[in-house]
Design a protein around this motif. Sequence first.
Motif, PDB file in Angstrom:
ATOM      1  N   TYR A   1     -25.307   2.516 -33.125  1.00 26.63           N
ATOM      2  CA  TYR A   1     -25.527   3.112 -34.410  1.00 26.63           C
ATOM      3  C   TYR A   1     -25.549   2.278 -35.588  1.00 26.63           C
ATOM      4  N   LEU A   2     -26.782   2.473 -36.336  1.00 24.67           N
ATOM      5  CA  LEU A   2     -27.140   1.697 -37.637  1.00 24.67           C
ATOM      6  C   LEU A   2     -27.093   2.456 -38.600  1.00 24.67           C
ATOM      7  N   THR A   3     -27.030   1.789 -39.678  1.00 24.97           N
ATOM      8  CA  THR A   3     -27.290   2.589 -41.190  1.00 24.97           C
ATOM      9  C   THR A   3     -28.399   1.631 -41.733  1.00 24.97           C
ATOM     10  N   ASP A   4     -29.369   2.155 -42.361  1.00 21.43           N
ATOM     11  CA  ASP A   4     -30.458   1.364 -42.834  1.00 21.43           C
ATOM     12  C   ASP A   4     -30.190   1.127 -44.197  1.00 21.43           C
ATOM     13  N   GLN A   5     -30.927   0.458 -45.001  1.00 24.65           N
ATOM     14  CA  GLN A   5     -30.971   0.208 -46.543  1.00 24.65           C
ATOM     15  C   GLN A   5     -30.746   1.414 -47.503  1.00 24.65           C
ATOM     16  N   ASN A   6     -31.430   2.491 -46.964  1.00 28.62           N
ATOM     17  CA  ASN A   6     -31.199   3.766 -47.831  1.00 28.62           C
ATOM     18  C   ASN A   6     -30.194   4.529 -47.464  1.00 28.62           C
ATOM     19  N   GLY A   7     -29.281   4.251 -46.393  1.00 30.13           N
ATOM     20  CA  GLY A   7     -28.191   5.183 -46.111  1.00 30.13           C
ATOM     21  C   GLY A   7     -28.488   6.075 -44.991  1.00 30.13           C
ATOM     22  N   GLN A   8     -29.702   5.995 -44.209  1.00 29.58           N
ATOM     23  CA  GLN A   8     -30.086   6.955 -43.332  1.00 29.58           C
ATOM     24  C   GLN A   8     -29.567   6.187 -41.808  1.00 29.58           C
ATOM     25  N   SER A   9     -29.081   7.074 -40.900  1.00 26.88           N
ATOM     26  CA  SER A   9     -28.306   6.761 -39.665  1.00 26.88           C
ATOM     27  C   SER A   9     -29.645   6.698 -38.807  1.00 26.88           C
ATOM     28  N   TRP A  10     -29.225   5.710 -37.848  1.00 23.80           N
ATOM     29  CA  TRP A  10     -30.266   5.327 -36.827  1.00 23.80           C
ATOM     30  C   TRP A  10     -29.523   5.258 -35.354  1.00 23.80           C
ATOM     31  N   ILE A  11     -30.307   5.522 -34.287  1.00 22.61           N
ATOM     32  CA  ILE A  11     -29.534   5.042 -33.127  1.00 22.61           C
ATOM     33  C   ILE A  11     -30.476   4.202 -32.384  1.00 22.61           C
ATOM     34  N   ALA A  12     -30.099   2.830 -32.067  1.00 21.84           N
ATOM     35  CA  ALA A  12     -30.907   2.042 -31.407  1.00 21.84           C
ATOM     36  C   ALA A  12     -30.474   1.940 -29.994  1.00 21.84           C
ATOM     37  N   SER A  13     -31.524   2.351 -29.019  1.00 25.47           N
ATOM     38  CA  SER A  13     -31.136   2.353 -27.482  1.00 25.47           C
ATOM     39  C   SER A  13     -31.568   0.983 -27.046  1.00 25.47           C
TER      40      SER A  13
END
Length: 140
Positions: free
Chosen positions: A102-114
């Motif tokens: 589970y990641l957070t990008d520079q804009n605060g958006q969460s992402w899931i990297a599988s």
Amino acid sequence: MASRLVMLMAAVALTGMVLALPARAGDASDVRAAISGQIEAFRSDDGASAYSYAAPNIQAMFPSPQIFMGMVRSGYAPVYRSSNTVFGALEAEGAGFRQEVYLTDQNGQSWIASYTLERQADGSMKITGCAIRKGDDLAA
């Protein structure tokens, strides 16, 4: 004949149980080390180091660290410049493993990297693939 059938059924059941076993602790630490090492290399713009965590199948598609880093910058920006990483559960999958990160990008958006990874013949753990998808939240 019946005893052979029973033995065959037992063998199939045992095989299924072995394949369903969770990853060993050493596997989990090796998986985390590979992913964390590559993410740190991305943050440092160290293409050679980031590339070293890629499995041969990935290196065959992107035959140099420069080409690999170009692909990561353009297609995996949330991984390339994540500000936060949290590891989810590790699962055995086929000959390797699947790790959700589970990641957070520079804009605060969460992402899931599988991530998918496999242990190589030399004993090292290498990344065989990564798919990303948006998470449901924004950091405040």
